[in-house]
Write a protein that holds these residues in place. Structure first.
Motif, PDB file in Angstrom:
ATOM      1  N   GLN A 277     -23.678 -86.744  -9.464  1.00  0.00           N
ATOM      2  CA  GLN A 277     -24.499 -85.758  -8.766  1.00  0.00           C
ATOM      3  C   GLN A 277     -23.670 -84.858  -7.855  1.00  0.00           C
ATOM      4  O   GLN A 277     -24.173 -83.868  -7.331  1.00  0.00           O
ATOM      5  CB  GLN A 277     -25.571 -86.481  -7.931  1.00  0.00           C
ATOM      6  CG  GLN A 277     -26.451 -87.423  -8.736  1.00  0.00           C
ATOM      7  CD  GLN A 277     -27.098 -86.748  -9.923  1.00  0.00           C
ATOM      8  OE1 GLN A 277     -27.622 -85.639  -9.806  1.00  0.00           O
ATOM      9  NE2 GLN A 277     -27.066 -87.407 -11.079  1.00  0.00           N
ATOM     10  N   ASP A 278     -22.423 -85.232  -7.643  1.00  0.00           N
ATOM     11  CA  ASP A 278     -21.532 -84.448  -6.778  1.00  0.00           C
ATOM     12  C   ASP A 278     -20.891 -83.340  -7.612  1.00  0.00           C
ATOM     13  O   ASP A 278     -20.129 -83.625  -8.537  1.00  0.00           O
ATOM     14  CB  ASP A 278     -20.461 -85.370  -6.199  1.00  0.00           C
ATOM     15  CG  ASP A 278     -19.486 -84.627  -5.282  1.00  0.00           C
ATOM     16  OD1 ASP A 278     -19.526 -83.381  -5.215  1.00  0.00           O
ATOM     17  OD2 ASP A 278     -18.671 -85.310  -4.640  1.00  0.00           O
ATOM     18  N   PRO A 279     -21.175 -82.065  -7.328  1.00  0.00           N
ATOM     19  CA  PRO A 279     -20.618 -80.964  -8.138  1.00  0.00           C
ATOM     20  C   PRO A 279     -19.094 -80.984  -8.204  1.00  0.00           C
ATOM     21  O   PRO A 279     -18.514 -80.683  -9.250  1.00  0.00           O
ATOM     22  CB  PRO A 279     -21.136 -79.705  -7.434  1.00  0.00           C
ATOM     23  CG  PRO A 279     -22.356 -80.156  -6.702  1.00  0.00           C
ATOM     24  CD  PRO A 279     -22.082 -81.559  -6.278  1.00  0.00           C
ATOM     25  N   GLN A 280     -18.436 -81.340  -7.104  1.00  0.00           N
ATOM     26  CA  GLN A 280     -16.979 -81.351  -7.112  1.00  0.00           C
ATOM     27  C   GLN A 280     -16.445 -82.480  -7.992  1.00  0.00           C
ATOM     28  O   GLN A 280     -15.470 -82.304  -8.731  1.00  0.00           O
ATOM     29  CB  GLN A 280     -16.440 -81.515  -5.688  1.00  0.00           C
ATOM     30  CG  GLN A 280     -14.920 -81.438  -5.594  1.00  0.00           C
ATOM     31  CD  GLN A 280     -14.351 -80.150  -6.172  1.00  0.00           C
ATOM     32  OE1 GLN A 280     -14.862 -79.065  -5.904  1.00  0.00           O
ATOM     33  NE2 GLN A 280     -13.293 -80.264  -6.969  1.00  0.00           N
ATOM     34  N   ALA A 281     -17.125 -83.647  -7.931  1.00  0.00           N
ATOM     35  CA  ALA A 281     -16.713 -84.757  -8.786  1.00  0.00           C
ATOM     36  C   ALA A 281     -16.907 -84.404 -10.253  1.00  0.00           C
ATOM     37  O   ALA A 281     -16.069 -84.707 -11.105  1.00  0.00           O
ATOM     38  CB  ALA A 281     -17.509 -86.012  -8.425  1.00  0.00           C
ATOM     39  N   LYS A 282     -18.025 -83.753 -10.549  1.00  0.00           N
ATOM     40  CA  LYS A 282     -18.298 -83.350 -11.925  1.00  0.00           C
ATOM     41  C   LYS A 282     -17.223 -82.382 -12.422  1.00  0.00           C
ATOM     42  O   LYS A 282     -16.721 -82.506 -13.549  1.00  0.00           O
ATOM     43  CB  LYS A 282     -19.679 -82.695 -11.997  1.00  0.00           C
ATOM     44  CG  LYS A 282     -20.159 -82.392 -13.404  1.00  0.00           C
ATOM     45  CD  LYS A 282     -21.472 -81.626 -13.376  1.00  0.00           C
ATOM     46  CE  LYS A 282     -22.571 -82.406 -12.703  1.00  0.00           C
ATOM     47  NZ  LYS A 282     -23.866 -81.683 -12.756  1.00  0.00           N
ATOM     48  N   LYS A 283     -16.860 -81.432 -11.577  1.00  0.00           N
ATOM     49  CA  LYS A 283     -15.829 -80.456 -11.946  1.00  0.00           C
ATOM     50  C   LYS A 283     -14.488 -81.144 -12.182  1.00  0.00           C
ATOM     51  O   LYS A 283     -13.774 -80.836 -13.139  1.00  0.00           O
ATOM     52  CB  LYS A 283     -15.708 -79.404 -10.851  1.00  0.00           C
ATOM     53  CG  LYS A 283     -14.700 -78.313 -11.148  1.00  0.00           C
ATOM     54  CD  LYS A 283     -14.658 -77.277 -10.026  1.00  0.00           C
ATOM     55  CE  LYS A 283     -13.621 -76.195 -10.308  1.00  0.00           C
ATOM     56  NZ  LYS A 283     -13.566 -75.193  -9.197  1.00  0.00           N
ATOM     57  N   SER A 284     -14.154 -82.096 -11.301  1.00  0.00           N
ATOM     58  CA  SER A 284     -12.884 -82.813 -11.461  1.00  0.00           C
ATOM     59  C   SER A 284     -12.872 -83.630 -12.750  1.00  0.00           C
ATOM     60  O   SER A 284     -11.870 -83.677 -13.468  1.00  0.00           O
ATOM     61  CB  SER A 284     -12.647 -83.729 -10.256  1.00  0.00           C
ATOM     62  OG  SER A 284     -12.524 -82.986  -9.069  1.00  0.00           O
ATOM     63  N   ALA A 285     -14.011 -84.283 -13.055  1.00  0.00           N
ATOM     64  CA  ALA A 285     -14.093 -85.092 -14.276  1.00  0.00           C
ATOM     65  C   ALA A 285     -13.919 -84.233 -15.517  1.00  0.00           C
ATOM     66  O   ALA A 285     -13.203 -84.608 -16.456  1.00  0.00           O
ATOM     67  CB  ALA A 285     -15.427 -85.835 -14.311  1.00  0.00           C
ATOM     68  N   LEU A 286     -14.571 -83.074 -15.530  1.00  0.00           N
ATOM     69  CA  LEU A 286     -14.437 -82.185 -16.688  1.00  0.00           C
ATOM     70  C   LEU A 286     -13.000 -81.696 -16.829  1.00  0.00           C
ATOM     71  O   LEU A 286     -12.495 -81.529 -17.949  1.00  0.00           O
ATOM     72  CB  LEU A 286     -15.392 -81.006 -16.544  1.00  0.00           C
ATOM     73  CG  LEU A 286     -16.885 -81.350 -16.675  1.00  0.00           C
ATOM     74  CD1 LEU A 286     -17.744 -80.117 -16.389  1.00  0.00           C
ATOM     75  CD2 LEU A 286     -17.196 -81.899 -18.054  1.00  0.00           C
TER      76      LEU A 286
END
Length: 667
Positions: A277-286
């Motif tokens: 749910q964390d946009p920054q975490a999602k961006k880092s994962a991608l």
């Protein structure tokens, strides 16, 4: 990278599915632990469906399992190959050794024989059915725990989320599901690809696939990789699976991959699970997935309202990250990378089927836009513009993490015997009924019954509607090699319809299709050749499921056929003639024309035909073991099958021996 690894877990609600990481070599195993994998799956040197991976010796496996358990991670041992009769005893001894000296948490199995063999060997952990076992529809799930003592099923990659939910709804409380969320996609449905075996005995069902689907093929004027899939990557869509409690594990494909790929993908999916749910975490994962050195990603069929074709002939399907192309002259080819490269980076020039294909480790770092001149073998100079891929790298931070775990691993090293564990294989005595010898012709659509043969028809609504009641009653009905969850009810109704006309003889092309019959004890149910049965213990298991006979795997060699017949508890049949498919798939390239010939670089031709929801890819030469029929009959075989596949007019049948592995033997 260090910041990513040290993120705190987010506010995950509900039971967490495991992040299950692959390991085909020690450094990849350690990379999985460094990334925080909840479980790691790996194989020994034998009986593993990734024989091209390095895999592990018994002593290595024992120490790695100890280390993983110390780190709070589980280890699943892959024993997911098709087994021949003479391999039951060696595998039993191996499993007895594993049970005594290594104790993995679960076995991942394909062959019907292995659950019973594992229990004979004293294994007390879980049994997980591999995706190669092709449990593709829900009806059988309620029976797997009681019949086979299975605790988890790895679902086919082809399922969409609605079909996954159907499978989940059918799970009893003691059965879990496992799903691939990332990694290479086979063109053929798992357990339904014989392409590599048909081309020279190296069976994909035994971990020896040479990937003929990745080659270029020609159809008309077009030369394309018509069967080469992009990688499967659910990335942010994986969060949907977290809402399905029966999904116990998110699995990452890649036992032939290096530690960089394992570390990046494991870290990425942990972040998507825990901090999605964390946009920054999602961006880092991608970002991690984009740089994991796989192929371009696709969601495939996961979203039923927005399915993606994993074959895009206009997009590069080579594995690794494209870092540049061959430049310079033929005497001094060079690379000017579009990103900085590190010393030790592993590069690949071109594709595996290119004559100039080669891999090498970079001897020094090269800055972005710099020049690196490389040597090529004599006579294999790559053409200018040939792509160059980064396929593995060892960043200093990752090497440091691996080194730390290596030091801990050294502390767990112990002397273990690598053989010598006693094991007595228990087989039921052979006692099959000996029916009269029959020749069976299997048709796609009903036609005039051939004299002195048994009529068989691939079951379809069209075939049933075109037949007289007496034909329906006396025919053998062949079920397809794959039934998807959203098709299960229509197949159940179709079976009920022909049974209403008196039909009671069926050939199942997955053993799990027995669950479609409510009163199987009163029927004559045979395992078809797509059940991939090749040993007497698997035959016994099919009998326990309710079967009355087995048409054995057509991949076998002569010695394997003969060894099997003397130990079988059921009557046996064999495919002796007809067009057997390279593979069966749920997808097809948009620009590949069905019913039209295509050709490989080695002038091997074939065609694609669509039946129902499945695409069948056929070679333009048949199996032909008719000359071996007497030999098989003397060995005890009683049913001889000829597959009468309609051949398109545009396809020319090539004269080839068609003996498949009869003389070569299955490897």
């Amino acid at each position: 990278m260090e910041q990513i690894v040290r993120r705190k877990a987010g506010d995950f609600r509900g039971p967490k599915p495991e992040i299950l990481a692959p390991a085909g070599q020690k450094d990849s195993f350690l990379a999985a632990l460094a990334a925080g994998a909840d479980a790691v799956y790996c194989g020994l040197k034998d009986f593993s469906a990734r024989m091209a991976a390095q895999n592990f010796t018994p002593a290595e496996l024992a120490a790695l399992i100890d280390l993983a358990h110390d780190q709070g991670a589980k280890v699943y041992l892959t024993v997911n190959t098709l087994l021949k009769s003479d391999e039951l005893l060696p595998l039993g001894r191996q499993l007895a050794w594993v049970s005594r000296h290594a104790a993995p948490d679960a076995l991942i199995v394909q062959d019907l024989a292995v659950p019973a063999l594992a229990r004979q060997a004293g294994f007390s952990g879980e049994i997980h059915l591999s995706t190669l076992a092709n449990v593709s529809h829900p009806a059988v799930l309620s029976r797997l725990g009681t019949t086979l003592n299975v605790q988890r099923v790895v679902l086919p990659r082809e399922l969409n989320v609605d079909e996954i939910k159907q499978m989940a709804a059918a799970c009893p409380p003691d059965l879990g599901l496992e799903l691939f969320v990332h990694g290479a996609l086979c063109y053929g449905v798992s357990g339904r690809c014989y392409w590599s075996s048909f081309m020279g005995g190296k069976s994909g069902l035994r971990g020896r696939c040479v990937q003929p689907c990745r080659r270029r093929y020609t159809q008309g004027e077009a030369s394309q990789r018509f069967f080469s899939c992009q990688d499967y990557s659910l990335d942010v869509l994986a969060k949907v699976l977290a809402e399905i409690p029966q999904v116990r594990a998110w699995k990452i494909e890649g036992r032939k991959k290096g530690p960089h790929y394992v570390y990046y993908t494991t870290t990425a999916y942990k972040m998507l699970r825990d901090e999605g749910q964390d946009p920054q975490a999602k961006k880092s994962a991608l970002g991690l997935l984009e740089n994991a050195l796989g192929r371009p990603g696709t969601h495939y069929h996961f979203l039923p309202q927005r399915p993606q074709n994993p074959i895009d002939t206009q997009t590069d399907s080579g594995s690794g990250l494209l870092v540049g192309t061959v430049r310079g002259g033929r005497d001094k080819p060079c690379l000017e990378p579009r990103m900085a490269l590190l010393e030790g980076d592993k590069l690949r020039i071109g594709y595996e089927d290119d004559e100039w294909h080669q891999t090498f480790d970079l001897p020094k770092s090269v800055p972005k836009g710099g020049k690196f001149y490389f040597k090529t073998p004599k006579g294999r100079v790559p053409a200018k513009g040939t792509p160059i891929f980064l396929i593995d790298r060892r960043e200093p931070y990752l090497l440091e993490q691996i080194a730390k775990l290596q030091r801990r691993l050294d502390a767990f090293a112990r002397t273990v015997p690598e053989a010598g564990v006693p094991f007595n294989l228990r087989l039921a005595p052979a006692s099959p009924k000996q029916p009269r010898v029959r020749l069976m012709h299997v048709l796609r659509s009903p036609g005039q019954r051939m004299r002195k043969t048994t009529l068989a028809v691939w079951l379809s609504a069209e075939a049933v509607n075109a037949m007289h009641t007496s034909q329906i009653t006396h025919a053998w009905w062949w079920l397809p090699p794959v039934i998807w969850p959203d098709e299960e009810e229509q197949w159940r109704l179709l079976i009920r319809k022909v049974m209403g006309h008196g039909a009671d003889r069926f050939v199942l092309n997955a053993p799990w299709q027995v669950a479609l019959f409510q009163r199987s004890g009163k029927l004559n149910l045979w395992a078809g050749p797509f059940c991939n049965i090749a040993n007497p213990l698997a035959i016994r298991t099919f009998k326990l499921l309710g079967g009355q006979g087995v048409i054995v795997s057509p991949e076998l060699g002569q010695e394997d056929y003969e060894a099997l017949s003397s130990k079988s508890v059921l009557p046996l049949g064999a495919v002796i003639y007809g067009h057997w498919p390279f593979c069966v798939s749920r997808t097809a390239a948009a620009d590949l024309q069905p019913e039209q010939p295509f050709e490989s670089p080695r002038q091997e031709q074939g065609w694609l035909a669509r039946y129902g929801s499945l695409n069948w890819v056929f070679p333009n030469w048949p199996i032909d073991l008719r000359g071996a029929q007497d030999t098989l009959a003397k060995a005890g075989y009683r049913l001889f099958v000829q597959l009468e596949e309609p051949v398109p007019r545009s396809v020319q049948i090539k004269k080839r021996p068609g003996k498949w592995n009869w003389e070569l033997g299955l490897r």
